[in-house]
Design a protein around this motif. Structure first.
Motif, PDB file in Angstrom:
ATOM      1  N   GLY A 162       0.845  -1.186   0.000  1.00 28.03           N
ATOM      2  CA  GLY A 162       0.000   0.000   0.000  1.00 28.03           C
ATOM      3  C   GLY A 162       0.879   1.235   0.000  1.00 28.03           C
ATOM      4  O   GLY A 162       2.108   1.135   0.010  1.00 28.03           O
ATOM      5  N   ALA A 163       0.278   2.403  -0.013  1.00 29.59           N
ATOM      6  CA  ALA A 163       1.029   3.653  -0.137  1.00 29.59           C
ATOM      7  C   ALA A 163       0.943   4.469   1.141  1.00 29.59           C
ATOM      8  O   ALA A 163      -0.034   4.394   1.888  1.00 29.59           O
ATOM      9  N   LEU A 164       1.984   5.267   1.373  1.00 32.27           N
ATOM     10  CA  LEU A 164       2.006   6.208   2.493  1.00 32.27           C
ATOM     11  C   LEU A 164       2.502   7.560   1.993  1.00 32.27           C
ATOM     12  O   LEU A 164       3.510   7.638   1.291  1.00 32.27           O
ATOM     13  N   THR A 165       1.803   8.617   2.373  1.00 29.78           N
ATOM     14  CA  THR A 165       2.227   9.985   2.097  1.00 29.78           C
ATOM     15  C   THR A 165       2.193  10.768   3.400  1.00 29.78           C
ATOM     16  O   THR A 165       1.191  10.735   4.121  1.00 29.78           O
ATOM     17  N   VAL A 166       3.281  11.468   3.693  1.00 31.90           N
ATOM     18  CA  VAL A 166       3.371  12.275   4.911  1.00 31.90           C
ATOM     19  C   VAL A 166       3.748  13.696   4.500  1.00 31.90           C
ATOM     20  O   VAL A 166       4.695  13.894   3.730  1.00 31.90           O
ATOM     21  N   THR A 167       3.007  14.678   5.001  1.00 29.32           N
ATOM     22  CA  THR A 167       3.324  16.084   4.750  1.00 29.32           C
ATOM     23  C   THR A 167       3.547  16.791   6.081  1.00 29.32           C
ATOM     24  O   THR A 167       2.919  16.463   7.088  1.00 29.32           O
ATOM     25  N   VAL A 168       4.448  17.765   6.066  1.00 32.53           N
ATOM     26  CA  VAL A 168       4.747  18.568   7.252  1.00 32.53           C
ATOM     27  C   VAL A 168       4.757  20.028   6.838  1.00 32.53           C
ATOM     28  O   VAL A 168       5.372  20.394   5.827  1.00 32.53           O
ATOM     29  N   ARG A 169       4.067  20.867   7.630  1.00 34.29           N
ATOM     30  CA  ARG A 169       4.059  22.296   7.337  1.00 34.29           C
ATOM     31  C   ARG A 169       3.958  23.079   8.637  1.00 34.29           C
ATOM     32  O   ARG A 169       3.613  22.540   9.690  1.00 34.29           O
ATOM     33  N   GLN A 170       4.274  24.352   8.530  1.00 32.63           N
ATOM     34  CA  GLN A 170       4.144  25.266   9.658  1.00 32.63           C
ATOM     35  C   GLN A 170       2.873  26.074   9.484  1.00 32.63           C
ATOM     36  O   GLN A 170       2.582  26.562   8.382  1.00 32.63           O
ATOM     37  N   SER A 171       2.112  26.211  10.548  1.00 32.96           N
ATOM     38  CA  SER A 171       0.832  26.904  10.447  1.00 32.96           C
ATOM     39  C   SER A 171       0.664  27.884  11.599  1.00 32.96           C
ATOM     40  O   SER A 171       1.061  27.603  12.735  1.00 32.96           O
ATOM     41  N   THR A 172       0.060  29.032  11.300  1.00 37.22           N
ATOM     42  CA  THR A 172      -0.277  30.015  12.329  1.00 37.22           C
ATOM     43  C   THR A 172      -1.787  30.174  12.452  1.00 37.22           C
ATOM     44  O   THR A 172      -2.267  31.026  13.203  1.00 37.22           O
ATOM     45  N   THR A 173      -2.546  29.357  11.724  1.00 41.29           N
ATOM     46  CA  THR A 173      -4.000  29.450  11.765  1.00 41.29           C
ATOM     47  C   THR A 173      -4.554  28.555  12.861  1.00 41.29           C
ATOM     48  O   THR A 173      -3.916  27.580  13.261  1.00 41.29           O
ATOM     49  N   PRO A 174      -5.752  28.859  13.367  1.00 45.63           N
ATOM     50  CA  PRO A 174      -6.350  28.022  14.420  1.00 45.63           C
ATOM     51  C   PRO A 174      -6.621  26.607  13.925  1.00 45.63           C
ATOM     52  O   PRO A 174      -6.745  26.356  12.725  1.00 45.63           O
ATOM     53  N   ILE A 175      -6.706  25.687  14.879  1.00 43.08           N
ATOM     54  CA  ILE A 175      -7.060  24.310  14.537  1.00 43.08           C
ATOM     55  C   ILE A 175      -8.470  24.309  13.961  1.00 43.08           C
ATOM     56  O   ILE A 175      -9.373  24.936  14.529  1.00 43.08           O
ATOM     57  N   PRO A 176      -8.694  23.643  12.844  1.00 45.90           N
ATOM     58  CA  PRO A 176     -10.018  23.700  12.212  1.00 45.90           C
ATOM     59  C   PRO A 176     -11.084  23.049  13.080  1.00 45.90           C
ATOM     60  O   PRO A 176     -10.789  22.171  13.897  1.00 45.90           O
ATOM     61  N   PRO A 177     -12.326  23.444  12.903  1.00 41.87           N
ATOM     62  CA  PRO A 177     -13.411  22.832  13.669  1.00 41.87           C
ATOM     63  C   PRO A 177     -13.671  21.399  13.213  1.00 41.87           C
ATOM     64  O   PRO A 177     -13.193  20.973  12.156  1.00 41.87           O
ATOM     65  N   CYS A 178     -14.410  20.672  14.007  1.00 42.39           N
ATOM     66  CA  CYS A 178     -14.838  19.329  13.610  1.00 42.39           C
ATOM     67  C   CYS A 178     -15.963  19.465  12.591  1.00 42.39           C
ATOM     68  O   CYS A 178     -16.977  20.124  12.857  1.00 42.39           O
TER      69      CYS A 178
END
Length: 422
Positions: A162-178
């Motif tokens: 199977g496949a795996l993709t991992v992304t990493v970024r820096q964010s200053t925005t609030p955690i999104p709502p559910c």
């Protein structure tokens, strides 16, 4: 939850419900500055007959309770996701000062070390070997697609792939709502980390793909997302399966070494470079042969030459055929890029009537043909040896700060007798 054995997920039926059937696929591709961006846009609509180009996701029930969420918002009217493919090996991007080649290498090592012990990374080019790639975005250009570094690979686990993709970024925005349909659970960890998980599927043109995702929002502003699917883009021939469980994905996205603020160990080199053997063609060379050649390359003496990493880590080329490796020469006065390409089933070159000042060809007693060439701007030297067996070895010294490596040394590598098919 997703049934891995049956490859399906029972759709919830309570009413009212919103069906996220996508009857149209909007797909665009942009090729610029060495990368490809593609995105899918899907909008909710009433159930309808599937069309050949449709993108289908499970129906979403609302209202719904999601563990870890105090409030759940209704499904969004439109959602997007993006994919970025980089062909650049330059990690210095002033728009993202937290990221660099050594940072990418440290993150790559941490990610690979976090994989379960029975998981293997499929034999593939550098860019598909779970190595974090350069960040190509530029915030000043309002580029919303290029603010993360990405590592992906096909994973082998037992007799499945199977496949795996991992992304990493820096964010200053609030955690999104559910949002209903976007996650199955929100986990709150003691250090303030929040992890959203989802176990789902999608269908594109009638073909179903199983998908598991964990997205970590870390206290220092790092956002790490790990997505595992039952896709096998490597073509391993194994049965398809999502290679990692949800808890294993959570362990990946919460690894402290993947944080933007994590220090880089002193002396960490850049990641291995992507090699591009343009113009080479021929049959695929398997990993067993590559490992035999690796042992040979590691034993070739390079007196007086220091490298950022040893020779002997051949991988398939990103484009073209054969195996290749690119390393940096760090010897004072000889700083350059040393590249090696090995391919098979190659014809013997025709010998020219005469040699020019910058190119020469000669035939050895055993029938092998040696071609040498030099270029002044930019400075480079190349030795290509084609053997009667069809094995071709090309060794190049390019991007030299002062002078490329001598042809004699390049020939020493290319003519080593162990570089034959065995």
């Amino acid at each position: 939850m997703q049934d891995v054995e049956n490859g399906d997920k029972d759709a919830p039926q309570p009413s009212p419900a919103v069906n996220k059937w996508t009857v149209g696929l909007a797909c665009a591709a942009i090729v610029a500055a060495g990368y490809l961006i593609a995105w899918l846009v899907h909008e909710p609509s009433a159930p309808t007959a599937r069309v050949e180009s449709s993108y289908v996701t499970p129906p979403v029930t609302f209202p719904v309770r999601i563990p870890g969420c105090d409030v759940v918002e209704p499904p969004r009217k439109a959602q997007t996701f993006s994919m970025i493919y980089s062909e650049s090996y330059e990690y210095d991007n002033p728009s993202y000062p937290w990221f660099s080649g050594p940072k990418a290498a440290a993150m790559t090592q941490a990610l690979q070390d976090e994989l379960p012990g029975d998981v293997e990374i499929a034999f593939a080019p550098v860019a598909r070997s779970l190595v974090f790639q350069p960040i190509l975005g530029d915030p000043s250009q309002n580029n919303k697609f290029g603010d993360s570094t990405r590592a992906n690979a096909t994973l082998l686990r037992g007799d499945r792939a199977g496949a795996l993709t991992v992304t990493v970024r820096q964010s200053t925005t609030p955690i999104p709502p559910c949002v209903a349909g976007d996650l199955d659970e929100r986990r709150h960890l003691p250090d303030g980390t929040i992890v959203d998980t989802e176990d789902t599927w999608y269908e594109l043109r009638g073909a179903r793909t199983l998908s598991r995702t964990a997205t970590g929002y870390l206290p220092d502003g790092t956002v790490v997302q790990a997505n595992a699917t039952d896709r096998d883009d490597h073509g391993s021939g194994r049965a398809r399966a999502v290679p990692l469980a949800i808890d294993e994905l959570v362990a990946l996205v919460t690894d402290p070494a993947l944080r933007v603020s994590a220090p880089v160990p002193p002396g960490t080199p850049d990641p291995p470079e992507t090699c591009l053997p343009f113009g080479e063609s021929g049959p695929a060379i398997d990993e067993a042969q590559a490992r035999r050649w690796d042992e040979v390359l590691a034993g070739i003496p390079l007196d007086g030459v220091t490298l950022d990493r040893p020779l002997g880590a051949l991988l398939p080329g990103h484009r073209g055929g054969g195996l290749c490796q690119t390393v940096q020469v760090t010897t004072p006065g000889r700083q350059s890029r040393l590249s090696l390409v090995i391919s098979t089933a190659q014809p013997l070159p025709k010998e020219p009537d005469h040699s020019s000042y910058d190119r020469a060809t000669r035939r050895l007693p055993d029938g092998a043909v040696v071609e040498t060439s030099e270029q002044r701007s930019p400075q480079s030297r190349t030795v290509t040896v084609t053997r009667r067996s069809g094995v071709r070895i090309e060794v190049s010294s390019t991007d030299a700060a002062q002078e490329p490596l001598p042809l004699a040394l390049l020939e020493q590598i290319a003519l080593h007798p162990g570089l034959e098919v065995s």
